[in-house]
Design a protein around this motif. Sequence first.
Motif, PDB file in Angstrom:
ATOM      1  N   ARG A   1       0.816  -1.215   0.000  1.00 29.07           N
ATOM      2  CA  ARG A   1       0.000   0.000   0.000  1.00 29.07           C
ATOM      3  C   ARG A   1       0.849   1.265   0.000  1.00 29.07           C
ATOM      4  O   ARG A   1       0.434   2.285  -0.555  1.00 29.07           O
ATOM      5  CB  ARG A   1      -0.993  -0.049   1.159  1.00 29.07           C
ATOM      6  CG  ARG A   1      -1.917  -1.245   1.022  1.00 29.07           C
ATOM      7  CD  ARG A   1      -3.028  -1.328   2.033  1.00 29.07           C
ATOM      8  NE  ARG A   1      -3.829  -2.532   1.770  1.00 29.07           N
ATOM      9  CZ  ARG A   1      -5.080  -2.722   2.162  1.00 29.07           C
ATOM     10  NH1 ARG A   1      -5.694  -1.781   2.841  1.00 29.07           N
ATOM     11  NH2 ARG A   1      -5.715  -3.840   1.870  1.00 29.07           N
ATOM     12  N   THR A   2       2.015   1.197   0.584  1.00 25.55           N
ATOM     13  CA  THR A   2       2.921   2.344   0.443  1.00 25.55           C
ATOM     14  C   THR A   2       3.619   2.321  -0.916  1.00 25.55           C
ATOM     15  O   THR A   2       4.028   3.372  -1.412  1.00 25.55           O
ATOM     16  CB  THR A   2       3.962   2.368   1.571  1.00 25.55           C
ATOM     17  OG1 THR A   2       4.748   1.171   1.536  1.00 25.55           O
ATOM     18  CG2 THR A   2       3.290   2.491   2.930  1.00 25.55           C
ATOM     19  N   PHE A   3       3.752   1.133  -1.515  1.00 24.78           N
ATOM     20  CA  PHE A   3       4.282   1.027  -2.876  1.00 24.78           C
ATOM     21  C   PHE A   3       3.370   1.771  -3.855  1.00 24.78           C
ATOM     22  O   PHE A   3       3.850   2.368  -4.827  1.00 24.78           O
ATOM     23  CB  PHE A   3       4.408  -0.448  -3.257  1.00 24.78           C
ATOM     24  CG  PHE A   3       5.115  -0.723  -4.554  1.00 24.78           C
ATOM     25  CD1 PHE A   3       6.234  -0.005  -4.941  1.00 24.78           C
ATOM     26  CD2 PHE A   3       4.684  -1.753  -5.387  1.00 24.78           C
ATOM     27  CE1 PHE A   3       6.908  -0.284  -6.141  1.00 24.78           C
ATOM     28  CE2 PHE A   3       5.341  -2.046  -6.577  1.00 24.78           C
ATOM     29  CZ  PHE A   3       6.452  -1.309  -6.958  1.00 24.78           C
ATOM     30  N   LEU A   4       2.061   1.731  -3.617  1.00 24.55           N
ATOM     31  CA  LEU A   4       1.141   2.521  -4.441  1.00 24.55           C
ATOM     32  C   LEU A   4       1.547   3.987  -4.428  1.00 24.55           C
ATOM     33  O   LEU A   4       1.636   4.636  -5.473  1.00 24.55           O
ATOM     34  CB  LEU A   4      -0.281   2.404  -3.897  1.00 24.55           C
ATOM     35  CG  LEU A   4      -1.231   1.347  -4.419  1.00 24.55           C
ATOM     36  CD1 LEU A   4      -2.548   1.420  -3.659  1.00 24.55           C
ATOM     37  CD2 LEU A   4      -1.472   1.511  -5.916  1.00 24.55           C
ATOM     38  N   LEU A   5       1.781   4.510  -3.238  1.00 23.19           N
ATOM     39  CA  LEU A   5       2.120   5.921  -3.104  1.00 23.19           C
ATOM     40  C   LEU A   5       3.459   6.222  -3.772  1.00 23.19           C
ATOM     41  O   LEU A   5       3.610   7.228  -4.472  1.00 23.19           O
ATOM     42  CB  LEU A   5       2.148   6.297  -1.629  1.00 23.19           C
ATOM     43  CG  LEU A   5       2.312   7.771  -1.290  1.00 23.19           C
ATOM     44  CD1 LEU A   5       1.280   8.626  -1.994  1.00 23.19           C
ATOM     45  CD2 LEU A   5       2.226   7.972   0.223  1.00 23.19           C
ATOM     46  N   ALA A   6       4.438   5.341  -3.551  1.00 28.38           N
ATOM     47  CA  ALA A   6       5.742   5.529  -4.201  1.00 28.38           C
ATOM     48  C   ALA A   6       5.596   5.503  -5.716  1.00 28.38           C
ATOM     49  O   ALA A   6       6.255   6.270  -6.432  1.00 28.38           O
ATOM     50  CB  ALA A   6       6.706   4.447  -3.735  1.00 28.38           C
ATOM     51  N   GLY A   7       4.736   4.621  -6.225  1.00 29.43           N
ATOM     52  CA  GLY A   7       4.528   4.538  -7.667  1.00 29.43           C
ATOM     53  C   GLY A   7       3.913   5.797  -8.236  1.00 29.43           C
ATOM     54  O   GLY A   7       4.330   6.281  -9.307  1.00 29.43           O
ATOM     55  N   PHE A   8       2.921   6.356  -7.549  1.00 28.14           N
ATOM     56  CA  PHE A   8       2.326   7.606  -8.023  1.00 28.14           C
ATOM     57  C   PHE A   8       3.387   8.717  -8.045  1.00 28.14           C
ATOM     58  O   PHE A   8       3.433   9.527  -8.981  1.00 28.14           O
ATOM     59  CB  PHE A   8       1.177   8.036  -7.108  1.00 28.14           C
ATOM     60  CG  PHE A   8       0.022   7.064  -7.045  1.00 28.14           C
ATOM     61  CD1 PHE A   8      -0.213   6.145  -8.061  1.00 28.14           C
ATOM     62  CD2 PHE A   8      -0.843   7.062  -5.959  1.00 28.14           C
ATOM     63  CE1 PHE A   8      -1.278   5.248  -8.001  1.00 28.14           C
ATOM     64  CE2 PHE A   8      -1.914   6.186  -5.887  1.00 28.14           C
ATOM     65  CZ  PHE A   8      -2.121   5.276  -6.905  1.00 28.14           C
ATOM     66  N   ARG A   9       4.238   8.712  -7.029  1.00 28.52           N
ATOM     67  CA  ARG A   9       5.273   9.751  -6.937  1.00 28.52           C
ATOM     68  C   ARG A   9       6.259   9.639  -8.097  1.00 28.52           C
ATOM     69  O   ARG A   9       6.605  10.636  -8.742  1.00 28.52           O
ATOM     70  CB  ARG A   9       6.003   9.594  -5.595  1.00 28.52           C
ATOM     71  CG  ARG A   9       7.067  10.645  -5.338  1.00 28.52           C
ATOM     72  CD  ARG A   9       6.439  11.950  -4.915  1.00 28.52           C
ATOM     73  NE  ARG A   9       7.438  12.849  -4.362  1.00 28.52           N
ATOM     74  CZ  ARG A   9       8.087  13.790  -5.057  1.00 28.52           C
ATOM     75  NH1 ARG A   9       7.835  13.946  -6.346  1.00 28.52           N
ATOM     76  NH2 ARG A   9       8.965  14.577  -4.476  1.00 28.52           N
ATOM     77  N   LEU A  10       6.700   8.436  -8.389  1.00 27.90           N
ATOM     78  CA  LEU A  10       7.640   8.229  -9.491  1.00 27.90           C
ATOM     79  C   LEU A  10       7.016   8.583 -10.834  1.00 27.90           C
ATOM     80  O   LEU A  10       7.647   9.223 -11.679  1.00 27.90           O
ATOM     81  CB  LEU A  10       8.111   6.770  -9.510  1.00 27.90           C
ATOM     82  CG  LEU A  10       9.172   6.378  -8.490  1.00 27.90           C
ATOM     83  CD1 LEU A  10       9.299   4.869  -8.425  1.00 27.90           C
ATOM     84  CD2 LEU A  10      10.507   7.016  -8.848  1.00 27.90           C
ATOM     85  N   ALA A  11       5.763   8.158 -11.032  1.00 25.25           N
ATOM     86  CA  ALA A  11       5.104   8.434 -12.310  1.00 25.25           C
ATOM     87  C   ALA A  11       4.961   9.930 -12.530  1.00 25.25           C
ATOM     88  O   ALA A  11       5.166  10.426 -13.647  1.00 25.25           O
ATOM     89  CB  ALA A  11       3.747   7.754 -12.347  1.00 25.25           C
ATOM     90  N   GLY A  12       4.603  10.657 -11.476  1.00 22.85           N
ATOM     91  CA  GLY A  12       4.412  12.092 -11.612  1.00 22.85           C
ATOM     92  C   GLY A  12       5.690  12.858 -11.870  1.00 22.85           C
ATOM     93  O   GLY A  12       5.651  13.965 -12.414  1.00 22.85           O
TER      94      GLY A  12
ATOM     95  N   ASP B   1      14.825  10.535  -3.793  1.00 25.11           N
ATOM     96  CA  ASP B   1      14.752   9.791  -2.532  1.00 25.11           C
ATOM     97  C   ASP B   1      15.007   8.300  -2.709  1.00 25.11           C
ATOM     98  O   ASP B   1      14.890   7.526  -1.740  1.00 25.11           O
ATOM     99  CB  ASP B   1      13.380   9.993  -1.879  1.00 25.11           C
ATOM    100  CG  ASP B   1      13.169  11.428  -1.423  1.00 25.11           C
ATOM    101  OD1 ASP B   1      14.159  12.058  -0.992  1.00 25.11           O
ATOM    102  OD2 ASP B   1      12.028  11.922  -1.496  1.00 25.11           O
ATOM    103  N   GLY B   2      15.319   7.866  -3.912  1.00 28.53           N
ATOM    104  CA  GLY B   2      15.658   6.470  -4.142  1.00 28.53           C
ATOM    105  C   GLY B   2      14.499   5.505  -3.936  1.00 28.53           C
ATOM    106  O   GLY B   2      14.714   4.353  -3.529  1.00 28.53           O
ATOM    107  N   LEU B   3      13.296   5.952  -4.241  1.00 29.34           N
ATOM    108  CA  LEU B   3      12.128   5.098  -4.040  1.00 29.34           C
ATOM    109  C   LEU B   3      12.189   3.837  -4.892  1.00 29.34           C
ATOM    110  O   LEU B   3      11.852   2.737  -4.436  1.00 29.34           O
ATOM    111  CB  LEU B   3      10.841   5.876  -4.363  1.00 29.34           C
ATOM    112  CG  LEU B   3      10.483   7.031  -3.432  1.00 29.34           C
ATOM    113  CD1 LEU B   3       9.304   7.827  -3.995  1.00 29.34           C
ATOM    114  CD2 LEU B   3      10.143   6.509  -2.045  1.00 29.34           C
TER     115      LEU B   3
END
Length: 666
Positions: free
Chosen positions: A61-72, A79-81
């Motif tokens: 569920r935090t991977f979802l957030l990291a994915g949105f951040r990378l895509a944007g 931050d090396g997500l």
Amino acid sequence: MEANEGRSLSSRWGRPELVAFADRLVTAVRPYASPGHSMIVLPGPEGGYGRRVDGLEGFARTFLLAGFRLAGERGADPDGLADWYAQGLATGTDPSSPERWLRMDEHPQAKVEAASIALVLDLTRPWIWDRLDPVVQERVVAYLSHVVGDDTYPRINWVWFRLVVQTFLRSVGGPFSLGEMAEDLATHDGFARAGGWMADGRERSYDHYVGWALHVYPTLWGRMAGAEEFAAPRREHDTAMLDRYLTDAIHLVGGDGSPLIEGRSLAYRFAAAAPFWTGVIAGVPSVPAGQLRRAATRIVQHFAARGVPDDAGLLSTGWFRRWQGLAQAYSGPGSPYWASKGLLGIALPADHPVWEAPEIPLPVERADTLRVVEAPAWIVSGTREDGLVRVINHGTDHAEPGAMCGDSPLYARLGYSTATFPLLDVASWVSPVDQSVTLLDADGIATHRAGMEVLDLGIADAPVPIAWAASRSSAHWLDPDPVQQNHGYGYTGEAHPAGVLTVVSLVRDRWEVRLVRIDSLAGDAATTLRIGGWPVSGDESRIAGTTGSVRTGRTASVSDGWLVSRITGVLGDTRPGIDSRTGASPLGEFSCTPWTALDPVPGVWMGVLIEFFASTNAGDEGTCTVEELTEAGASLAIRIQWPDGVTTDTRARIGRSSEQPTAGGR
């Protein structure tokens, strides 16, 4: 916190503020990760499915957030997500690792989390998937492949978990089944109801899952690499459904940004913003992008202004603060991070037009609103002066028509709002009081209404807007089973018939005239008819209540110094009272609900005026009277003089009708 603190959000959040908020969330969880990053076990009680599921949820569920951040950021990653989560993928899919994830054939919750993993791997393909070691890619495919041929997915929003995973597998050369993909789409289409709404399964399940699952996934899935031939022919229809739904959903956000407080999984909080971002992505025509953005950002701000996340940057199980009573059986400490969906907007790059679209206020910020929503049989009333949105509910219970189960406080109450929580202590599951019409036995135990029949729903403009709804229930007492599976639905148990009740609601602004008739009684066990109003929760020192004779009726009123809830008799010999309890609401330790009681006389219409408003609206008003009540066949003609002196005439159907009435929206 003062009751009205943060009601006005003067600042406008744009992309930088949302990104900063997301960064705080995604970095705060790292200290709770396992050495190989595959498990993130956050503070809080162990979830009902155990720590290994807790850890998988924390990752996915935090991977979802990291994915949105990378895509944007189009892959920019200071931050090396990407590397951090790639290590978790490698560890979690390694069968020999002590940190390995539970497989889908080992625990069904892994099916939910696998979908988030697959969705983000597709969304961030150039920056994570394409850079994984081929051995790790093979392990990821092997882990996800358990989805193929698995026919145990519940026929609810879970069909999207199987579909999303198979779509990703198809795009990377893994196993998939075209037949199962088509089957899941057909099941989803079977959820469609009037006005772009969807029910989460066969039951009358209308809640935030309609928006954050059943309308989000079609748009995001349709952009996955493996979906095109399925998605292209249906994209126009799916977008039209989303568009129509959003024309209603935009009216369910309060002026302070609060989403409607109704339905299960409320600990996901600002996930309620997800369908508005999805509308931006899909390019819906009916709700402007600037208004969709405002709804989504205001929802996030609503929680941010009230201490979410906590001082450690974490999302606990709760609403504003930790409140474990909001957990369902499937809830663990990582579960609230499905709130990540509400930050889907950060996947839109800084040059996306939505960030420069003119800001458009929410409907309740612009004017008083009144509309009916056909599928859930809701009347929606918003008042601009205090920003409150209220829903009067005559058709949602998370049950099927004719069911004789217990009422879920999260679904079956007669009223929900953006400022009140249905009471959730054990007593409220067993014996409803807030927003209810019940028969009481000699011990004061109340009946349930689940399985009710929708009779009518409508709206008229002359001389002023007024909406009405009617339903009939086979009221029943329930002896609960000793063990309950808490998924947010009503209790199971042995039902005992009490009688048949017809309830008609007539709504204007902050007022509801609620008319009740006992059509029949089953024996002589019922001693009282009780009508409950809106619950107000907060610190005990702030809650005040009064009962007694007020104007032409007998009134019970409670207030927290900001919100006011009161109920006044208008038909029948009413006796007012106030129910007080502790530990029943995440909005405060102390809760009060005004109610009125009457003798249970069959065949006689009885009625009350129910009010809920902010104290800025308080004043010395006139009386409310039902001036005429005429029943002719299957219809009831009602003339009401409202507290402001306006008189309205309404005709409601109270005879037998189809389960879904025909009604328009406004």
